[in-house]
Structure formats: structure tokens, C-alpha cells
Design an enzyme around this catalytic site. Structure first.
Site, PDB file in Angstrom:
ATOM      1  N   TRP A  62      47.456 -24.121-101.741  1.00 15.52           N
ATOM      2  CA  TRP A  62      47.415 -24.996-100.755  1.00 15.52           C
ATOM      3  C   TRP A  62      48.000 -26.185 -99.806  1.00 15.52           C
ATOM      4  O   TRP A  62      47.988 -26.026 -98.998  1.00 15.52           O
ATOM      5  CB  TRP A  62      45.778 -24.444 -99.912  1.00 15.52           C
ATOM      6  N   ASP A 111      40.263 -29.845 -96.304  1.00 15.55           N
ATOM      7  CA  ASP A 111      39.838 -28.447 -96.292  1.00 15.55           C
ATOM      8  C   ASP A 111      39.168 -27.854 -97.587  1.00 15.55           C
ATOM      9  O   ASP A 111      39.442 -27.347 -98.305  1.00 15.55           O
ATOM     10  CB  ASP A 111      41.184 -27.847 -96.051  1.00 15.55           C
ATOM     11  N   LYS A 122      35.661 -16.262 -98.580  1.00 11.87           N
ATOM     12  CA  LYS A 122      35.386 -17.235 -99.650  1.00 11.87           C
ATOM     13  C   LYS A 122      33.475 -17.404 -99.105  1.00 11.87           C
ATOM     14  O   LYS A 122      32.791 -16.221-100.250  1.00 11.87           O
ATOM     15  CB  LYS A 122      36.161 -18.111-100.170  1.00 11.87           C
TER      16      LYS A 122
HETATM   17  N1  PMP Z   1      43.254 -23.063 -98.280  1.00 13.72           N
HETATM   18  C1  PMP Z   1      42.542 -22.925 -99.481  1.00 13.72           C
HETATM   19  C2  PMP Z   1      41.804 -24.140 -99.995  1.00 13.72           C
HETATM   20  C3  PMP Z   1      42.797 -22.184 -99.706  1.00 13.72           C
HETATM   21  O1  PMP Z   1      41.849 -21.054-101.238  1.00 13.72           O
HETATM   22  C4  PMP Z   1      43.339 -20.509 -98.764  1.00 13.72           C
HETATM   23  C5  PMP Z   1      43.290 -19.056 -98.788  1.00 13.72           C
HETATM   24  N2  PMP Z   1      42.960 -18.785-100.013  1.00 13.72           N
HETATM   25  C6  PMP Z   1      44.634 -21.353 -97.109  1.00 13.72           C
HETATM   26  C7  PMP Z   1      43.774 -22.411 -97.329  1.00 13.72           C
HETATM   27  C8  PMP Z   1      44.498 -20.394 -96.408  1.00 13.72           C
HETATM   28  O2  PMP Z   1      43.928 -19.546 -95.379  1.00 13.72           O
HETATM   29  P1  PMP Z   1      44.410 -18.659 -94.934  1.00 13.72           P
HETATM   30  O3  PMP Z   1      45.037 -17.665 -95.519  1.00 13.72           O
HETATM   31  O4  PMP Z   1      42.682 -17.797 -94.287  1.00 13.72           O
HETATM   32  O5  PMP Z   1      45.430 -19.122 -93.537  1.00 13.72           O
END
Ligand code: PMP
Length: 363
Positions: free
Chosen positions: A103, A173, A197
Site C-alpha cells: 500500500w 494511512d 477493516k
Molecule cells: N492502505 C492500506 C493499509 C490497506 O490495507 C488498503 C486496503 N487493503 C488500502 C490502503 C487500499 O484501500 P482501498 O482498497 O479501500 O482503496
């Protein structure tokens, strides 16, 4: 016996049972209006109440100071990784990014489309198995901001008891550990989290932004939906918001307040749950944990057996014990037990019991 599984999904993930039960009722008829929660006008008084309560409870849970704005946005964390550099990375400036997992990698790639990025530390070499130490970190001069992922969902690593030692505005994040523990707001300019989550349904974002930092975002220059100033002025209602997602997050905040009271209590519970699994991993030669001990996540426990064949067998046989969605991400292999706030302690006990018997039979 409940017909629900021990759902170890990394996200969308398990929700608190009382929240789902309440939602079942409110989808039919909320506040005795004769209307379901998804059928209310987003400008009407019933949705006003839902939004106001969601924000008030969100502030109470997080002990968010008055000089931070709470925004309920859409597009998931992924859209935040674009909106942040669009708004806070002006030409001629550099933003620092920690490269600690997938991420973080995505956030860096997105930011590079809009401005200059400096990777201040990377743990890619160790397959992202730890949080970088200060000695591994090299900040740029006068960064516009510093971005990091507080919990790396795939690799099961998490920042504990320390923060990036930067003088730049810090952006976290917190998608996979928001409200799993207390937040020291004095460290942050902004935090954001995908809801799926710990907070609610996917597609929804909780963003909390310091007023002074928010004031540095351009106003009226970006597409309105991507403009933090517009979203803040319109109280997350510039267009028709995902009213159900805001409602459900509100219910999750109420559940945290009722079930735990404080984030210290949530943290205590999560630590207890994760330690059940980590203690067992530490005493086993059969399983291998992915994260280095001091970087271990309380939210996602990534581990594997000695061979991919045994991993596959583990996943197959554990399903017979009501253990589901425990397969690890393809980049780490093995298993990943995601044990967010709503995941019950009992499920961790069932997992450890199964791990023991699987080791006995295959070790
Ligand atoms: N950042 C983190 C730490 C994540 O775990 C995730 C999704 N697993 C994301 C960003 C991306 O999130 P989204 O799919 O809701 O855009």
C-alpha cells in the site's frame, strides 16, 4: 450456536455482531419513520441526525481535538493517495514517503504522478518484514509532508510506540489499524483510513485533518469531489454521500463506546488476542512468522508452514473448524490471520488450538 464463521479476512472484514443486527432492523425501518436507512434523503433531518451522531461518536472514540476536521469521503484509501499529493504537494516541493509494503508502494506511485517524491526508507529488501529504524531513514530537507502506513496489512507489520522522526507534517494511512488503539493527534497533520477493516463497509473513508494543514490545500482548483476544502465546507455532503456507509460507521463507533469505552481498552483486548497467536508462534519450530518480533502487527498475523504444500493443507483443514479467509497474500504466501477489533478472542483460541493439532499431525 452462531452460524457465523471465524472470518480472518483482511478486508472487507468482520463487523461487530450487534452492529449487523441493528443494521438489519434499520434497513427495514429506522427511528420509527417507516423508512429504511438507505431510503432517507441525505438532506433530511433523519440523515442529519445520523451524520451528526456519527461525527460526535467518532470524535469521542478517537478523542479528536476541536482543531481537526472529520471527513467521510468515498473512493477508499486509494483515492486519498491521489488527493493528498494533489492538494498538499506543490510544485518545487518534495514529499517523503516510507516504503513499507504494497500500500505504501501504491501511494508512492500515485504521488509521483503529481509531484516529487523522496523515499525516506524502504524495507523491500527484507520482503517488508519490519518497520524501518531511524538509522535506516533519511528524510529530505523541508518536505511538504511525510506519508507512512501505520499498519502494513499484507506483511503484518505495525509501528509501535514511535513515530517517524520528521519535522514535516505527518500523514498516516491507518486503513488497517484506525481505532484499534489510541491516537496521539499532536503527531499528525492528517490521518485517513479505508473503513472496511475496523470501521465499516468498503469504499468509505474516514479522514481526519488538522485545520491549519487543511487550509494549505488549494480551494476551487480541483474537481470539487477531490477538493478537501469543498468537502469540509459541505460537511462531507457535496454530492449524495454513501449514507449507508456513514450510518454503519456510526454504529461501529457506538459499539466501540459501549463495548470498550476507550481505545486503551480496545488496544488491551487486541494485544491479548494477538499475543495468543504470537506466543504460540514463538514456541513452535513448525511455523514461521513473517514479521520481525518488534514490528509485529496486532491486526494482521502473517505466518507460514515450512512448505507451500503444508500451507495449502493448513488452509483446507482449518476450514473444517469454521476458520475462513486465512490464506495469506500472494506476496508472502502462507497464512494471514486478520484479527481486527470486531474479531472475537474465542476465534483466536480456536485458531491456536487448530495450529497445535496441525503441528502435532504434520510436524
Ligand atoms: N492502505 C492500506 C493499509 C490497506 O490495507 C488498503 C486496503 N487493503 C488500502 C490502503 C487500499 O484501500 P482501498 O482498497 O479501500 O482503496
Amino acid at each position: 450456536m452462531s452460524d457465523r464463521a471465524y472470518n480472518f479476512s483482511a478486508g472487507p472484514a468482520i463487523l461487530p455482531e450487534p452492529v449487523i443486527q441493528q443494521a438489519q432492523k434499520d434497513i427495514w425501518n429506522i427511528f420509527d419513520t417507516g423508512m429504511g436507512v438507505c431510503e432517507l434523503s441525505h438532506r433530511g433531518k433523519h440523515y442529519d441526525r445520523i451524520l451528526e451522531e456519527a461525527e460526535a461518536d467518532c470524535r469521542e472514540v478517537g478523542r479528536i481535538p476541536d482543531n481537526f476536521r472529520v471527513l467521510f469521503l468515498q473512493g477508499g484509501a486509494t483515492l486519498q493517495t491521489a488527493m493528498i499529493p494533489m492538494s498538499f504537494l506543490p510544485a518545487g516541493r518534495t514529499a517523503d514517503y516510507f516504503h513499507t509494503g504494497k500500500w505504501a508502494t501504491e501511494a508512492i506511485a500515485e504521488a509521483r504522478k503529481f509531484g516529487k517524491v523522496h523515499v525516506c526508507a524502504s524495507t523491500e529488501k527484507g520482503v517488508f518484514n519490519h518497520i524501518p529504524s531511524p538509522a535506516e531513514t533519511n528524510f529530505s530537507e523541508n518536505a511538504a509532508y511525510c506519508h507512512y502506513v501505520t499498519n502494513n496489512t499484507i506483511y503484518g507489520t505495525q509501528w509501535h510506540n514511535r513515530y517517524p522522526d520528521t519535522s514535516a507534517p505527518l500523514i498516516g494511512d491507518m486503513s488497517s489499524d484506525m481505532y484499534s488503539r489510541p491516537i496521539d493527534w499532536s503527531k499528525y497533520a492528517m490521518v485517513y483510513a479505508s473503513a472496511q477493516k475496523n470501521l465499516g463497509p468498503s469504499g468509505q473513508i474516514l479522514a481526519v485533518i488538522n485545520d491549519d494543514f487543511l487550509a494549505t490545500a488549494p480551494e476551487g482548483k480541483l474537481a470539487a469531489m477531490l477538493d478537501y476544502q469543498v468537502q469540509a465546507k459541505k460537511q462531507s455532503r457535496f454530492n449524495t454521500p454513501n449514507t449507508f456507509a456513514v450510518y454503519l460507521m456510526g454504529q461501529v463507533f457506538k459499539w466501540i463506546l459501549k463495548e470498550f469505552g476507550t481505545l486503551e481498552e480496545v488496544d488491551r483486548y487486541n494485544t491479548e488476542k494477538a499475543n495468543l497467536i504470537y506466543d504460540y508462534l514463538d514456541n513452535s519450530d513448525f511455523y514461521v512468522g513473517h514479521a520481525e518480533p518488534e514490528s509485529r502487527s496486532l491486526m494482521n498475523v502473517a505466518f507460514r508452514c515450512q512448505t507451500p504444500e503444508l500451507d495449502a493443507l493448513f488452509i483446507k483443514q482449518s476450514a473444517e473448524h469454521n476458520i475462513t479467509t486465512i490464506k495469506g497474500h500472494r506476496s508472502t504466501g502462507g497464512m494471514r490471520a486478520s484479527i481486527y477489533n470486531a474479531f472475537p478472542r474465542e476465534g483466536c483460541e480456536v485458531l491456536v488450538k487448530f495450529m497445535k493439532s496441525f503441528e502435532r499431525e504434520n510436524g
